[in-house]
Design a protein around this motif. Structure first.
Motif, short mmCIF file in Angstrom:
data_model
loop_
_atom_site.label_atom_id
_atom_site.label_comp_id
_atom_site.label_asym_id
_atom_site.label_seq_id
_atom_site.Cartn_x
_atom_site.Cartn_y
_atom_site.Cartn_z
N GLY A 1 0.78 -1.23 0.00
CA GLY A 1 0.00 0.00 0.00
C GLY A 1 0.81 1.28 0.00
N GLN A 2 2.06 1.24 -0.48
CA GLN A 2 2.91 2.43 -0.44
C GLN A 2 3.24 2.98 -1.82
N MET A 3 2.96 2.20 -2.88
CA MET A 3 3.28 2.67 -4.23
C MET A 3 2.05 2.51 -5.12
N THR A 4 2.10 3.13 -6.29
CA THR A 4 0.98 3.12 -7.23
C THR A 4 1.34 2.24 -8.43
N PHE A 5 0.46 1.35 -8.81
CA PHE A 5 0.71 0.49 -9.96
C PHE A 5 0.02 1.05 -11.21
N ASP A 6 0.58 0.71 -12.38
CA ASP A 6 -0.15 1.07 -13.60
C ASP A 6 -1.15 -0.04 -13.90
N LYS A 7 -1.93 0.15 -14.96
CA LYS A 7 -3.05 -0.76 -15.23
C LYS A 7 -2.58 -2.20 -15.41
N ALA A 8 -1.55 -2.40 -16.21
CA ALA A 8 -1.08 -3.76 -16.48
C ALA A 8 -0.57 -4.42 -15.21
N GLN A 9 0.18 -3.67 -14.43
CA GLN A 9 0.69 -4.22 -13.17
C GLN A 9 -0.46 -4.58 -12.23
N ALA A 10 -1.41 -3.69 -12.12
CA ALA A 10 -2.54 -3.93 -11.21
C ALA A 10 -3.31 -5.18 -11.63
N GLU A 11 -3.46 -5.35 -12.96
CA GLU A 11 -4.21 -6.52 -13.42
C GLU A 11 -3.43 -7.81 -13.16
N ALA A 12 -2.12 -7.76 -13.37
CA ALA A 12 -1.31 -8.95 -13.10
C ALA A 12 -1.37 -9.31 -11.61
N LEU A 13 -1.31 -8.31 -10.77
CA LEU A 13 -1.40 -8.57 -9.33
C LEU A 13 -2.80 -9.05 -8.96
N GLY A 14 -3.79 -8.50 -9.61
CA GLY A 14 -5.16 -8.92 -9.35
C GLY A 14 -5.34 -10.40 -9.63
N LYS A 15 -4.70 -10.84 -10.70
CA LYS A 15 -4.79 -12.26 -11.08
C LYS A 15 -4.07 -13.11 -10.03
N LEU A 16 -2.85 -12.69 -9.69
CA LEU A 16 -2.06 -13.46 -8.73
C LEU A 16 -2.74 -13.56 -7.37
N PHE A 17 -3.28 -12.43 -6.91
CA PHE A 17 -3.85 -12.40 -5.56
C PHE A 17 -5.37 -12.54 -5.55
N GLU A 18 -5.94 -12.87 -6.71
CA GLU A 18 -7.39 -13.14 -6.81
C GLU A 18 -8.22 -11.97 -6.29
N LEU A 19 -7.92 -10.79 -6.82
CA LEU A 19 -8.61 -9.59 -6.34
C LEU A 19 -9.82 -9.27 -7.20
N PRO A 20 -10.87 -8.67 -6.62
CA PRO A 20 -12.01 -8.22 -7.41
C PRO A 20 -11.62 -6.97 -8.22
N ASP A 21 -12.42 -6.65 -9.22
CA ASP A 21 -12.14 -5.50 -10.10
C ASP A 21 -11.96 -4.20 -9.32
N GLU A 22 -12.80 -4.02 -8.31
CA GLU A 22 -12.75 -2.78 -7.54
C GLU A 22 -11.37 -2.63 -6.87
N ALA A 23 -10.82 -3.75 -6.40
CA ALA A 23 -9.50 -3.70 -5.77
C ALA A 23 -8.43 -3.37 -6.81
N ILE A 24 -8.59 -3.89 -8.00
CA ILE A 24 -7.61 -3.61 -9.06
C ILE A 24 -7.63 -2.12 -9.40
N ALA A 25 -8.79 -1.52 -9.38
CA ALA A 25 -8.88 -0.07 -9.59
C ALA A 25 -8.15 0.68 -8.48
N TRP A 26 -8.34 0.24 -7.24
CA TRP A 26 -7.68 0.91 -6.12
C TRP A 26 -6.15 0.84 -6.21
N LEU A 27 -5.61 -0.25 -6.78
CA LEU A 27 -4.15 -0.38 -6.88
C LEU A 27 -3.55 0.70 -7.77
#
Lengths: 149, 149, 149, 149, 149, 149, 149, 149, 149, 149
Positions: free
Chosen positions: J43-69
């Motif tokens: 929670g200390q840095m900002t990800f770009d869209k591709a990074q956020a989506e890759a992390l969303g996949k790895l950590f099984e995050l909902p879309d709303e969480a991917i937006a927050w990243l």
């Protein structure tokens, strides 16, 4: 004019550094443990007349300072609530990390109450160890049960 | 979803009270000292897989909690910088009153450095005494000299 | 799942308000003083089995809560280091204004040591007075002399 | 040039230690209780002209200091919000542990309001006890009900 | 289960916003000043049965909440020791800037003592002024002289 | 060498005690209210040349101090964030207990904004009352609406 | 049941992230500056009915939330007295490093008084610069002279 | 012996008051802006040799002080974390009320990063206004994007 | 009479500024790294006899000061818990922002334990970079695993 | 409804523990360093869209969480100003003990300015050592000179 015990502590420390004395010398001079003597010289304990005079001689203190050594001091030896000095901080860290553990185990053994910090003694020893010498500390405090009424 | 070790600590404590378990039972279950085991159950130490599973069985924890027991926790067991609980406060008071004494005596014996709070063990025992039983605590920490470079 | 004594205190207070009970009822139910009983109900003292069960009945507590009443609590009843509530603040003010006075007079009479807050009792009474009734409080604590060693 | 009451307190304490006086001597010199007199000498209360002059004589104070004793001081005798001195801390602990209890019982008896810390007196006595002498303290404060308007 | 007065305050505020009520309505409903009524609704004062029931009706509170309104609350309405809200901060600033002035002038007029915050009333009024309307506040507190004994 | 306004405040207070002056004398000397004059003498307000010279004469100040009285000071008259002095604390308590009440009522009357602590005056008066004289304080501050843009 | 403005702020932020809105959209929706609008959406300013309804539509808020937007909030947007976020900390650092400078220069120009934080506006702009773009901020606050009386 | 920059700041301020100098004089003497010069004189910036000597002449400083002006100081000009001076507090309040707003708008425009407080300048001007003159402040800081790696 | 190491640090710094010395000169004089030497001169490390004498010569210290350099100091070089100086704050910010990251990565690599701050060295170098030179810092600390027992 | 980045951090950590993932996996998934990736996941840095989506996949995050990243977070990862966790505390201790040393040496080399914590990178490595492996950390920050104007 001496207006607080801190000034006497300053005098003792200044002389100790200047003359290269050890706390063991002070303890020997008054026939008490090095732990209690050091605490007293650092302004945390009260000396009786004979002890104060022996320390006065050792640390070359004026009469007024010797009188102050026999007055119960305002205790507390640290400048900040969380100590910054690494050696002392490690002890604070022990309380922080092990605090609830100590609480649980003493209560499991003794019930509700505390381990006295007044009817208390401490012994610090060097324990040789081939992986690096260890500091061994024995703390002994009377258990005081909470009174119900 | 378990999101912190604190939640696992809560589960352990709730079960312990409900089933009337003792920390000694937990220590026995994993074959370690009661001091280290208690600290671990209270969220201050890390268990290996076998230990975590044994504790999981004893405290009826879900799998997710057992996984958390094997994760290094964010340490610190007290809610305030100066503890309010009288038993734990007495230890803070010891650091406050004896802090500079401990510092002086360890430095006099070992030179500049610290007593480790990591390569460290603690043993808490009841010492029978006709004037009132005492809590005896032995602390043993490796001396770590300051490196000069 | 009850994970702390605070939850039990909440239950007790909620029932007390709802049923319009007085602390005197609780004290009577367990045959102890109103001061100690109230402190215990507010999560500061430990009850034995019979007391806990009597309180459980009075305050309609579940079994799990009755078990918690017999566990030594993490003490400290105030949300901030300096209390904001005017009634409690006046006591803090007494410590602040009279603290050094109390210290001087106890030391003058007893020497170095403390007045115990553990082997301690308190009695709060109303004293009728035509200029306005007074609150009379008697505090009684064992004097514990500092051990020298 | 004396610029604060603290300097006068320092003078009084320095003389007290040097001459080996007791607070009882000061109380006797002005014909008031030892509790109130000590608080005043420690900079918490205001003396009238006759009292200030009697104290000036006892503690060998200059005229300027005697004038300061008749000025209402900025009260508060402790160097930190949470006191480090063990004797005074025990009182802070009482407020912390028993604070909500005191609040509940006074309100149960008197309704909403406070126990005055101004229209207040304190009496500290030694109570002999074969299990160890006790410090007995009687606090008496006028109850002041909250005004509704 | 309602476990604290704060929950009742939340209910009152939520209804007030939802129904667009004013504090004047609450004051009228119980026949007291708007200042005292508002303080009470915000959890700082204690209502009697009739007042609590009138407020319960106005704010659509459950019976349990009405019972809580008659219980003396733990007072203190601000989340931090130094308030962050600009309007309230200005009052804290007045205490900070004028605190010693107020002290000096009250002592000059009345001698040692305090202005009561318990036997106290407050009246807030709008004062029209062509350079910008003013907030006029009248504070009235009984003077309580320090008792000497 | 005078390096801060605090030193000038110390000089004023020392002379005031030594000569037995009252703040009313100072106010009269410069033709302003006693409230504003006292605040200024205590280092919270700025005097113009004529006022500073009149005060310099009254309090026997050196020229350098008179120059300092005309410099805007670093304001804030209390040594701690939460004041320890009982008289001043009561005002802090008013802010703590009534803070949200004051906020609600001013906003209800004026909308979003503050009561100025700058375009502000204060008047402290004794109000005779057979149940005990009262301190009456009138605070008057311009309302400043929040600007929207 | 909505019991505080914070809940409304949470709703606004959640919708903003979910729908990918910008604060500029909100500002446009109510026809105010982006600075003031953002402060208001973050719970620091009060909206009128039309503004609240426009924001309610944009952020899909329930009626109760729209009512809350028209209530003066308890201001203060930061979780700690010293902000931990680097961007906001830099502003705190400016106050810390330049605070006395700002004070000196405003007083040199205007005399004793303050720059209002209420009758105040702020404009944040990007300034292109080949050595790296700059953040340009214009702060404008009415000068309010201290009233003497 | 000068042991800190604070002593030099004290000398500068003492001379400034005694001789009635303005910061504009100092800025002119070294050919820099009044904002940066004042910050430097107040111990927050480092001067080069020529600047230090010019200031030494203006403020009648000894050579040792002139050497200190060329040493990077320990920055931070305020005595408390939350400033008590009303003028400086208003700036702290701006950070508190607008902090999250500033953060949102800079991030919306620039992405993740900060506005530099080092590659930074400030300009304070009086803006005449018939409703009361305004303080206009322009802050300009380089935007520094967070590096990802 | 020298009563603390701080006084020696003051002497060293005063001479350093007056004579225009660099820390590199001190490091060279005792044949140690500039990092460790500077820390020692600033009162954080202990020197041996030869080092202390070499420094005494360089900084023109009296014999008493040379004795103090050989005494283990009370460590901690900052005046506030959160540093106000921007350069040092950036390091505190790193701990604040990256603290949990550092913790996670060291634990992932080494398991439970710490990176020693005692068996530790630091090397600060300038790294030329056409986009602006960089400060490169290498920290090297022994990993100390938590002991289980 | 996700209302803060903290909730996303909780989700990431919960999944990480449950699935037994390592931060290295996350770093690999987005092709960045493990240091920066971990800081971002905490929670200390900002990800770009591709990074956020890759992390969303790895950590099984909902879309709303991917937006927050992809939203700049409110930074600061520690629950208290002085960290209680021993590993993180050692870093705070380094700042405390070596803070003034770092300041002196960087200023000696670069002049007045700071080492950036924004244009900054960190590399943590294990260094095998027969006396016990070491943690080696390289910190690299751009030097930013203070602007004079």
């Amino acid at each position: 004019m001496i207006t607080s015990r801190d000034q006497v502590t300053d005098m003792i420390i200044a002389t100790k550094v200047r003359k290269g004395l050890k706390w063991a010398h002070a303890a020997e001079a008054i026939g008490m443990s090095k732990e209690w003597t050091t605490a007293g010289c650092l302004g945390q304990m009260t000396f009786d007349k004979a002890q104060a005079e022996a320390l006065g001689k050792l640390f070359e203190l004026p009469d007024e300072a010797i009188a102050w050594l026999q007055i119960v001091p305002y205790k507390g030896s640290l400048p900040t609530a969380v100590p910054t000095d690494p050696l002392i901080y490690r002890w604070y860290e022990l309380v922080n990390v092990y605090g609830t553990t100590i609480k649980e185990l003493i209560h499991e053994e003794f019930g509700d109450g505390i381990m006295s910090a007044i009817d208390f003694s401490m012994d610090i020893q060097r324990e040789p160890d081939h992986k690096g010498d260890r500091v061994n500390v024995v703390l002994s405090g009377k258990f005081l049960p909470y009174k119900s009424y």
